[in-house]
Scaffold this motif. Structure first.
Motif, PDB file in Angstrom:
ATOM      1  N   SER A 131       0.803  -1.307   0.143  1.00 36.11           N
ATOM      2  CA  SER A 131       0.161  -0.188  -0.054  1.00 36.11           C
ATOM      3  C   SER A 131       0.818   1.307  -0.076  1.00 36.11           C
ATOM      4  O   SER A 131       0.277   2.350  -0.491  1.00 36.11           O
ATOM      5  CB  SER A 131      -0.960   0.008   1.151  1.00 36.11           C
ATOM      6  N   THR A 135       3.421   4.949  -6.741  1.00 33.83           N
ATOM      7  CA  THR A 135       2.645   4.328  -7.765  1.00 33.83           C
ATOM      8  C   THR A 135       3.458   4.780  -9.082  1.00 33.83           C
ATOM      9  O   THR A 135       2.904   4.337 -10.187  1.00 33.83           O
ATOM     10  CB  THR A 135       1.330   4.743  -7.997  1.00 33.83           C
ATOM     11  N   ARG A 136       4.359   5.688  -9.008  1.00 32.94           N
ATOM     12  CA  ARG A 136       5.135   6.019 -10.202  1.00 32.94           C
ATOM     13  C   ARG A 136       6.017   4.895 -10.780  1.00 32.94           C
ATOM     14  O   ARG A 136       6.630   5.256 -12.143  1.00 32.94           O
ATOM     15  CB  ARG A 136       5.844   7.262 -10.002  1.00 32.94           C
ATOM     16  N   GLN A 138       6.868   0.653 -11.841  1.00 32.62           N
ATOM     17  CA  GLN A 138       6.533  -0.378 -12.059  1.00 32.62           C
ATOM     18  C   GLN A 138       6.662  -1.469 -11.201  1.00 32.62           C
ATOM     19  O   GLN A 138       7.973  -1.744 -11.151  1.00 32.62           O
ATOM     20  CB  GLN A 138       6.599  -0.992 -13.543  1.00 32.62           C
ATOM     21  N   TRP A 139       5.767  -1.983 -10.280  1.00 28.40           N
ATOM     22  CA  TRP A 139       6.205  -3.175  -9.443  1.00 28.40           C
ATOM     23  C   TRP A 139       6.013  -4.475  -9.545  1.00 28.40           C
ATOM     24  O   TRP A 139       4.846  -4.595 -10.222  1.00 28.40           O
ATOM     25  CB  TRP A 139       5.677  -2.877  -7.912  1.00 28.40           C
ATOM     26  N   ARG A 160      -3.456  -2.383  -6.785  1.00 29.92           N
ATOM     27  CA  ARG A 160      -2.241  -1.521  -6.806  1.00 29.92           C
ATOM     28  C   ARG A 160      -1.540  -1.445  -7.926  1.00 29.92           C
ATOM     29  O   ARG A 160      -0.457  -0.796  -8.102  1.00 29.92           O
ATOM     30  CB  ARG A 160      -1.365  -1.878  -5.537  1.00 29.92           C
ATOM     31  N   ASN A 161      -2.083  -2.183  -8.944  1.00 34.42           N
ATOM     32  CA  ASN A 161      -1.199  -2.386 -10.195  1.00 34.42           C
ATOM     33  C   ASN A 161       0.183  -3.075  -9.972  1.00 34.42           C
ATOM     34  O   ASN A 161       1.062  -2.552 -10.807  1.00 34.42           O
ATOM     35  CB  ASN A 161      -1.162  -0.867 -10.932  1.00 34.42           C
TER      36      ASN A 161
END
Length: 272
Positions: A131, A135-136, A138-139, A160-161
């Motif tokens: 969480s 978010t910027r 790519q995980w 959470r992409n």
């Protein structure tokens, strides 16, 4: 949807590749430069062991062509030593270094230990960690305990992409991995081919026949490319013995045109 499939190896600095892959006489300092003429991406394993110094990361960026993509493994201090608890300082430093790659930065892989079991305590820790991820970036996350793979977990990652890494290895059965192709959790996919064991120690040539497995994965990647905007896939030497060969084999199965060792020699002789 037009999907790019980026295929490469896990690491590039293997002396055993000189001759079979790198032109003879290639020094270690020139390996990444030559590698970038054959493949468009690489997974950096060394970042798992330590956050790299700024000059090293800047050098990586300078040695590859436009369009090349680095995927970095999140340091083991975060995933294994601290087990995702109180990691902000190390993670911030790691991301500062990753940012130096600019437009050559690809996914960041969170490889969890097999000892990080799917207990309630670990689920809470993982939820909090994921969480808080910026978010910027790519995980992608790799589980090595199959009990993590539940519909609930897939939904949490999807929210959470965060891509669930699909792995051909000894921890989770291939059938489960191939089934997950139809249930991506991010707008990109991350695939790793590790092999069933780590008994191979000579990385200069193919020692295992994996044609059947590669054909299955090629079919799966064709299905996957319709569901995501990009696929990143990386081979370990232990998959067959010589990961550049594994990459080129899968490229052919997917209709991509590999750069063969002879052509790589010609490019080096022509351009230096």
């Amino acid at each position: 949807m037009v999907t790019d499939i980026y295929l490469g190896t896990q690491g590039w600095s293997y002396s055993a590749w000189v001759g079979p892959f790198y032109p003879r006489g290639t020094s270690q300092s020139r390996m990444l430069h030559v590698y970038g003429r054959a493949f468009a991406t690489v997974e950096v394993d060394s970042t798992f062991y330590a956050v790299p110094a700024e000059p090293i990361v800047r050098e990586w960026r300078e040695r590859v062509p436009d369009g090349f993509v680095f995927s970095l493994k999140v340091p083991q201090e975060i995933t294994h030593t601290r087990q995702l608890v109180e990691t902000s300082g190390v993670l911030d430093q790691f991301l500062e270094r990753a940012d130096l790659l600019g437009d050559r930065l690809g996914p960041l892989l969170i490889q969890l230990s097999p000892a990080f079991r799917a207990t309630q305590e670990h689920r809470s820790v993982l939820d909090e960690f994921v969480s808080a991820l910026p978010t910027r970036y790519q995980w992608a996350i790799e589980f090595r305990d199959p009990k993590w793979i539940t519909s609930e977990m897939l939904d949490r990652l999807r929210a959470r992409n965060v891509a669930l890494a699909l792995v051909e290895g000894r921890w989770i059965r291939r059938r489960m991995m191939l089934d997950l192709v139809n249930r991506p959790t991010a707008d990109f996919a991350y695939v790793r081919w590790m092999g069933p064991s780590r008994t191979i120690t000579d990385y200069s040539h193919v020692q295992e026949d994996r044609e059947r497995e590669l054909t299955l994965w090629a079919d799966s990647l064709r299905a996957l490319r319709a569901r995501v905007r990009a696929v990143f896939g990386y081979f370990n030497n232990h998959f067959q013995g010589h990961s550049p060969h594994s990459v080129r084999t899968l490229q052919r199965l997917l209709g991509q045109k590999p750069v063969e060792p002879r052509a790589l020699q010609e490019q080096v002789e022509l351009f230096g």
